[in-house]
Write a protein that holds these residues in place. Structure first.
Motif, PDB file in Angstrom:
ATOM      1  N   PRO A 100       0.719  -1.191   0.065  1.00 13.43           N
ATOM      2  CA  PRO A 100       0.090  -0.005  -0.015  1.00 13.43           C
ATOM      3  C   PRO A 100       0.868   1.146   0.001  1.00 13.43           C
ATOM      4  CG  PRO A 100      -0.277  -1.318   2.203  1.00 13.43           C
ATOM      5  CD  PRO A 100       0.704  -2.005   1.439  1.00 13.43           C
ATOM      6  N   GLU A 101       0.147   2.316  -0.485  1.00 16.36           N
ATOM      7  CA  GLU A 101       1.076   3.529  -0.429  1.00 16.36           C
ATOM      8  C   GLU A 101       1.336   4.318   0.890  1.00 16.36           C
ATOM      9  OE1 GLU A 101      -0.959   6.300  -3.291  1.00 16.36           O
ATOM     10  OE2 GLU A 101      -0.345   5.096  -4.790  1.00 16.36           O
ATOM     11  N   SER A 102       0.276   4.242   1.787  1.00 17.82           N
ATOM     12  CA  SER A 102       0.608   4.532   3.383  1.00 17.82           C
ATOM     13  C   SER A 102       0.439   3.403   4.138  1.00 17.82           C
ATOM     14  CB  SER A 102      -0.398   5.574   3.515  1.00 17.82           C
ATOM     15  OG  SER A 102      -1.637   5.040   3.695  1.00 17.82           O
ATOM     16  N   GLY A 103       1.488   3.565   5.206  1.00 16.27           N
ATOM     17  CA  GLY A 103       1.439   2.604   6.229  1.00 16.27           C
ATOM     18  C   GLY A 103       2.398   3.136   7.292  1.00 16.27           C
ATOM     19  N   PRO A 104       2.970   2.120   8.086  1.00 17.35           N
ATOM     20  CA  PRO A 104       3.817   2.549   9.162  1.00 17.35           C
ATOM     21  C   PRO A 104       5.089   2.956   8.592  1.00 17.35           C
ATOM     22  CG  PRO A 104       3.480   0.149   9.116  1.00 17.35           C
ATOM     23  CD  PRO A 104       2.641   0.776   8.365  1.00 17.35           C
ATOM     24  N   PRO A 105       5.959   3.543   9.428  1.00 25.84           N
ATOM     25  CA  PRO A 105       7.367   4.117   8.921  1.00 25.84           C
ATOM     26  C   PRO A 105       7.960   2.747   8.450  1.00 25.84           C
ATOM     27  CG  PRO A 105       7.152   4.637  11.167  1.00 25.84           C
ATOM     28  CD  PRO A 105       5.920   4.053  10.809  1.00 25.84           C
TER      29      PRO A 105
END
Ligand code: AMP
Length: 540
Positions: free
Chosen positions: A148-153
């Motif tokens: 996914p494009e966003s998530g945890p660092p």
């Protein structure tokens, strides 16, 4: 004098080595979290587990470091387990159904350094990551195309991460008592506590469940591990199946009746295990579609009491043997199975159902006994109930980073369950010690009243709690969730119970409620109910 036998430590990776060498062609079939069915062999599984170990080593992970997994039952999850343990690190399984605060507490308490995580849980971890300072990297169990494009660092795709390592890695050869895995119990009160398994306990427990009267897997079996790897170690199937050379089928995130059935049928699964809720979904699907279970021979039902109708449907309608199992996280987790033995083989009809409703017998490597409040052992007469104590090489002796002594002077662990054991060794749970209702100095089994109430036509679920009573100390209050279309009154439920339970166990009141609260692992949350009805008073 010491025996003159080889010093061969019982290390978890020896299971995989054996499986790859002798049963390398057997498969592990997964419903991938991304959707399609994926297949690999036990030989491939070993190669990929070696690569996981090497890639972890390249990250600086070593002996005793905690590496977390938050994942469904898949081939990738299994290879991370073997890779982590094969390196001497500790595989910490996280139950995604826990509340966010509990997860944060557990991860910080364990000081996990890396986390393998399934796509499903990326949004949860994106929100939680700021509270997890010890996690250096999140490895998402997918390929770059699905990341996914966003998530945890510091999030990477597992397949990219794994690509940097080949399989040229030597498993660590350490003492067999080295910690291998960590799983926190989801107690209903207080903070969760970590159960720390060793290589030795995992191997012995894996062998224990492969005894013929337990799960008895063979190299001809195809085993579907539905019971999650994130709660109670998938009841050891990820060790027991490769040790036996059985093929494995992993359902991923597809836990509904239709998708479970599809795999059972397509893969010709012969043995499987899950909690009653999953089986309710499957039985409902079978009833709606008229489909059958031609390949399945046995089904283990455990984690909660197996309802009567489940035994009757599986055995009488689908000709599948039900093995009722009991255990707990502290026991790795298997404690008993209700298999038929020589002395019970003749039982039929109602007598057989009554036997199968019991939680069962302890296999070799589990000792158990029932004691009264003063610690005196009670007779094995099938009716004297008391505290169930256990002892064995795959049972916890303490909790991770806790000083608390949890064994008595003779090494017995109190399970917190209340039970009786009969002369043939079959144990039956009657309650949790916190839930038993103490009325006039005698004990009322809340579970038995609940199970009987659930048999009443129109009742979906039932819970019984003790309410303070001026004369008796406590008396039972029965809470009932009725089926939407049922016309059910208090007197119908009481009439049903009459004669089916002891007279003095009869609830003093029956209340109809919309729902009954459950814990993250599906158990009735009795403490929440007790809190809710704290001021309840029975009418005179
Ligand atoms: P956990 O450690 O979360 O797996 O919970 C273990 C507890 O679940 C046991 O101590 C029992 O109270 C309950 N349990 C597990 N299996 C059964 C069963 N077959 N019947 C009744 N209770 C069960």
């Amino acid at each position: 004098m010491r025996g003159l036998m080889q010093d061969y430590p019982l290390l978890v990776h020896t299971i995989l080595d054996h499986a790859a060498l002798n049963h390398g062609e057997r498969e592990i079939v997964t419903r991938a979290v991304e959707g399609p069915i994926r297949r690999c062999t036990l030989s491939d599984l070993r190669t990929r587990s070696l690569r996981v170990a090497k890639a972890l080593q390249m990250e600086g992970i070593g002996m005793g470091d905690r590496v977390a997994t938050m994942a469904w039952n898949t081939d990738r999850h299994v290879e991370t387990w073997y890779g982590i343990m094969g390196l001497g690190a500790i595989c910490h399984t996280l139950n995604p159904r826990l509340f966010a605060e509990q997860l944060a507490y557990i991860i910080n308490h364990a000081e996990d350094r890396l986390m393998f995580v399934d796509l499903t849980f990326v949004p949860l971890l994106e929100a939680l990551a700021p509270k997890l300072p010890t996690i250096e990297k999140y490895i998402v169990l997918t390929d770059a195309g699905h990341l996914p494009e966003s998530g945890p660092p510091n999030m990477v795709a597992y397949e990219d991460w794994l690509a940097q390592a080949d399989a040229d890695f030597a498993w660590v050869r350490c003492d067999e008592n080295t910690a291998a895995a960590l799983c926190y119990t989801s107690g209903t009160t207080g903070n969760p506590k970590g159960v720390l398994y060793s290589h030795r306990s995992n191997v012995l427990h894996g062998l224990m469940v492969n005894q013929p009267d337990v799960f008895g897997l063979t190299s001809s079996d195809v085993v579907m591990a539905i019971v999650p790897m994130f709660h109670a170690n998938a009841w050891a199937l990820t060790y027991a199946a490769p040790a036996a050379g059985a093929s494995m089928v992993m359902p991923g995130a597809g836990m509904d009746g239709e998708r479970i059935y599809e795999l059972l049928d397509q893969e010709r699964v012969t043995a499987t295990a899950a909690v009653p809720t999953v089986w309710l979904g499957l039985l409902q699907y079978l009833e709606e579609t008229g489909k059958d279970l031609p390949w399945l021979k046995s089904v283990v039902v455990g984690g909660a009491a197996c309802p009567r109708m489940m035994i009757e449907k599986f055995e009488n309608v689908y000709d599948v043997e039900v093995i009722h199992g009991w255990g707990m996280t502290e026991m790795s987790p298997v404690g008993t199975t209700g298999s038929i033995k020589h002395a019970t083989a003749h039982l039929q009809g109602e007598a057989r159902v009554q036997l199968k409703l019991k939680q069962g017998r302890s296999p070799y490597l589990v000792e158990m006994k029932v004691v009264d409040d003063d610690g005196n052992e009670l007779p094995r007469d099938g009716k004297s109930f008391g505290h169930l104590l256990v002892r064995g090489p795959a049972i916890a002796s303490g909790y991770f980073k806790h000083d608390e002594e949890i064994l008595d002077a003779d090494g017995w662990f109190d399970t917190g369950d209340i039970a009786h054991i009969d002369a043939l060794g079959y144990m039956q749970i009657t309650d949790r010690d916190k839930d038993v209702i103490k009325s006039g100095g005698e004990w009322i089994s809340s579970i038995e009243v609940e199970n009987t109430a659930v048999g009443c036509p129109g009742v979906t679920e039932a819970a019984v709690i003790g309410i303070a009573h001026p004369k008796w100390g406590e008396r039972p209050l029965l809470l009932v969730v009725a089926q939407a279309d049922a016309e059910l009154g208090k007197s119908d439920v009481l009439d049903w119970l009459q004669g089916r339970i002891a007279k003095w166990w009869m609830p003093d009141e029956v209340l109809f409620v919309d729902e009954i609260p459950h814990t993250a692992t599906g158990k009735i949350q009795k403490n929440a109910l007790r809190e809710q009805y704290r001021d309840f008073q029975f009418s005179e």
